[in-house]
Structures are given as structure tokens and as C-alpha cells.
Design an enzyme around this catalytic site. Structure first.
Site, short mmCIF file in Angstrom:
data_model
loop_
_atom_site.label_atom_id
_atom_site.label_comp_id
_atom_site.label_asym_id
_atom_site.label_seq_id
_atom_site.Cartn_x
_atom_site.Cartn_y
_atom_site.Cartn_z
N LEU A 115 10.38 9.46 0.74
CA LEU A 115 9.19 9.07 1.72
C LEU A 115 8.64 7.85 0.99
O LEU A 115 8.46 7.96 -0.18
CB LEU A 115 8.21 10.41 1.74
CG LEU A 115 8.63 11.54 2.54
CD1 LEU A 115 7.48 12.60 2.56
CD2 LEU A 115 9.46 11.32 3.97
N ASP A 116 8.59 6.86 1.91
CA ASP A 116 7.96 5.62 1.63
C ASP A 116 6.51 5.75 0.90
O ASP A 116 5.77 6.80 1.41
CB ASP A 116 7.97 4.63 2.72
CG ASP A 116 9.09 4.32 3.25
OD1 ASP A 116 10.42 4.26 2.35
OD2 ASP A 116 9.46 3.96 4.30
N PHE A 117 6.15 4.88 0.18
CA PHE A 117 4.65 4.85 -0.30
C PHE A 117 3.51 5.16 0.78
O PHE A 117 2.94 5.95 0.36
CB PHE A 117 4.51 3.52 -0.94
CG PHE A 117 3.23 3.17 -1.67
CD1 PHE A 117 2.94 3.81 -3.06
CD2 PHE A 117 2.21 2.32 -1.22
CE1 PHE A 117 1.87 3.76 -3.75
CE2 PHE A 117 0.98 2.27 -1.76
CZ PHE A 117 0.77 3.00 -2.91
N THR A 119 4.13 6.76 3.70
CA THR A 119 4.45 7.85 4.59
C THR A 119 4.06 9.29 3.72
O THR A 119 4.32 9.41 2.58
CB THR A 119 5.95 7.87 4.58
OG1 THR A 119 6.25 6.58 5.30
CG2 THR A 119 6.54 9.01 5.66
#
Length: 255
Positions: A115-117, A119
Site C-alpha cells: 500500500l502506498d505511503f 494509502t
């Protein structure tokens, strides 16, 4: 190398090490190429060795135990954490939060995908490198479901067109199910289910439609859902549900 203890039967060493939670199979093959894996004290130079067990196998000089039962944990990742063990920029990682969130006997676990930073939401973690890899492969077709809050004008009919997929900057994104949640104003919630998990896929697709994503949560991965799990907390998923999902994966994925 030759060794009279190497049978033709059994599983390839990378598969056994992945099951034991050392790393994914691809990562283990790289570790073997780097000379980090040995058998009975002899450094291996090929992953094409089959073994009945991990007896005598060491990684970085440390003996490896046989594979444990597969365990799967659900973690509610907050925004502002990197899905990595360390970050060159010094940003906080999920592992700092997981030290307190996971049970003490969880052992070494690996995130399933990323999961992105910025998200939030459901991040699955497992000790089974084989299952991790299978869940991440686009060919497995495991659905990922997200809720995105986006600013801009959009209609359900525009979202319906995503069921055929879309091409953005030469990259093809496959079938996407998208539904506009009820509401008014230019900040709207959209639920999206996709099966490939390409990098930043949800954000890129919504930006392609002229929307600005200002919050993104993953709420489902395969049959597992975030539910009301509090932010920053983790729970172990039921063994029976995990084993049933593994059997489904081995039959070609959850369609």
C-alpha cells in the site's frame, strides 16, 4: 554440486524456503545466486535442487526450520507508513507499528503486495512466501477492493466503461468494477474492484478520468475484508478460512 542426500522426489529448495517464510520464491532464487544459502555447509549455486525437508539448510549461516502452518494476518495500515522494512528517506515503516499490533508469536511475516505511503486500509501479512507470491500474481485474479474519495465531476456511466479496461500512457489496465456511492457535491466516494494490482492503479485510473484522489482505502483482498478493524491494529485470520483460500488459489485463483 553433488550430494547423495539429494533425491529426485520432494520440492525445489526455493519452494520449501518460501513456505518456511524466509522470503518469496523469486527473492530466494536471488539469495541462492548471491551465495547466501547452503546445504550441509556447502554453498548452493542453483535453485534446481529438490529436498524432502529443510534439514541441513542454512541461510546467511543460520539454520532454517521446516515450514510452519500458514498464518495470515490482517493489518489496518494507517496513512503515512511505508510498506517496507526500511526507508532510505527515513520515513516510518509498517514494521514499527506491527511490533505492537501483531501477537508476540507471529514470527517473521511478509506483506502481501503493498500500500502506498498515503494509502490506508487492509494490508495482509503472511509467513508463507508461496501464498504471498500467488496472491500477488495478476494471473491469479485475486480481487482487491478500494474506496476512493475523489474531487471532480464523474458519472456512473463513465465508471461503467471501466469494465472493459482502459489504456493509460501505453499501459493496459484490465477489467475494473467501479460504483459511485450516493452523495452530492464534488467530493464523492467511489468503490473499485480490480484484479491486477498494478502500481498506483486506482489513483492513475481516477486521475485519467479527471478526478483528484484525496483519500484511498483498501477494504478487501480476496475473501478477506477490513471490516471494523481499528486503524493501526492487526488480527490473525481464521486458519480454516486461510486453508480454504489456499486451496482455491491452487485451483487457479478466485474469479
Amino acid at each position: 554440486m553433488s550430494d547423495n542426500r539429494l533425491p529426485e522426489a520432494g520440492d525445489r529448495i526455493a519452494k520449501l524456503l518460501a513456505r518456511a517464510g524466509v522470503a518469496s520464491r523469486r527473492e530466494i532464487e536471488r539469495m541462492i545466486a548471491d551465495g547466501r544459502v547452503s546445504l550441509d555447509g556447502k554453498v548452493l549455486d542453483t535453485p534446481a535442487i529438490k529436498l524432502e525437508s529443510l534439514r541441513g539448510v542454512s541461510v546467511d549461516g543460520k539454520p532454517v526450520g521446516d515450514a510452519e502452518d500458514t498464518r495470515l494476518f490482517a493489518f489496518h495500515k494507517p496513512s503515512g507508513l511505508i510498506t517496507a522494512e526500511r526507508d532510505p528517506k527515513g520515513r516510518p515503516t509498517i514494521y514499527a507499528a506491527l511490533r505492537n499490533a501483531l501477537p508476540k508469536d507471529a514470527g517473521r511475516v511478509m506483506p502481501v503486495g503493498r500500500l502506498d505511503f498515503n494509502t490506508e486500509g487492509l494490508l495482509l501479512l503472511t509467513n508463507d512466501g508461496e501464498m504471498k507470491r500467488a496472491m500477488e500474481l495478476p494471473s491469479s485474479g485475486v480481487p482487491r477492493t478500494y474506496r476512493a474519495r475523489a474531487f471532480g465531476e464523474i458519472t456512473q456511466s463513465q465508471l461503467d466503461e471501466l469494465i472493459e479496461g482502459v489504456e493509460i500512457d501505453g499501459i493496459r489496465y484490465g477489467q475494473i468494477e467501479a460504483n459511485l456511492e450516493r452523495g452530492s457535491g464534488r467530493n464523492r466516494w467511489i468503490e473499485m474492484t480490480l484484479r491486477e494490482g498494478k502500481n498506483r492503479e486506482v489513483r492513475l485510473i481516477l486521475e485519467h478520468l479527471g478526478l483528484e484522489v484525496n483519500r484511498l482505502l483498501r477494504i478487501g483482498y480476496g475473501p478477506f475484508h477490513l471490516g471494523d478493524l481499528p486503524r493501526g491494529q492487526a488480527i490473525e485470520l481464521k486458519r480454516g478460512d486461510v486453508e480454504a483460500f489456499k486451496r482455491d488459489l491452487s485451483r487457479g485463483g478466485r474469479k
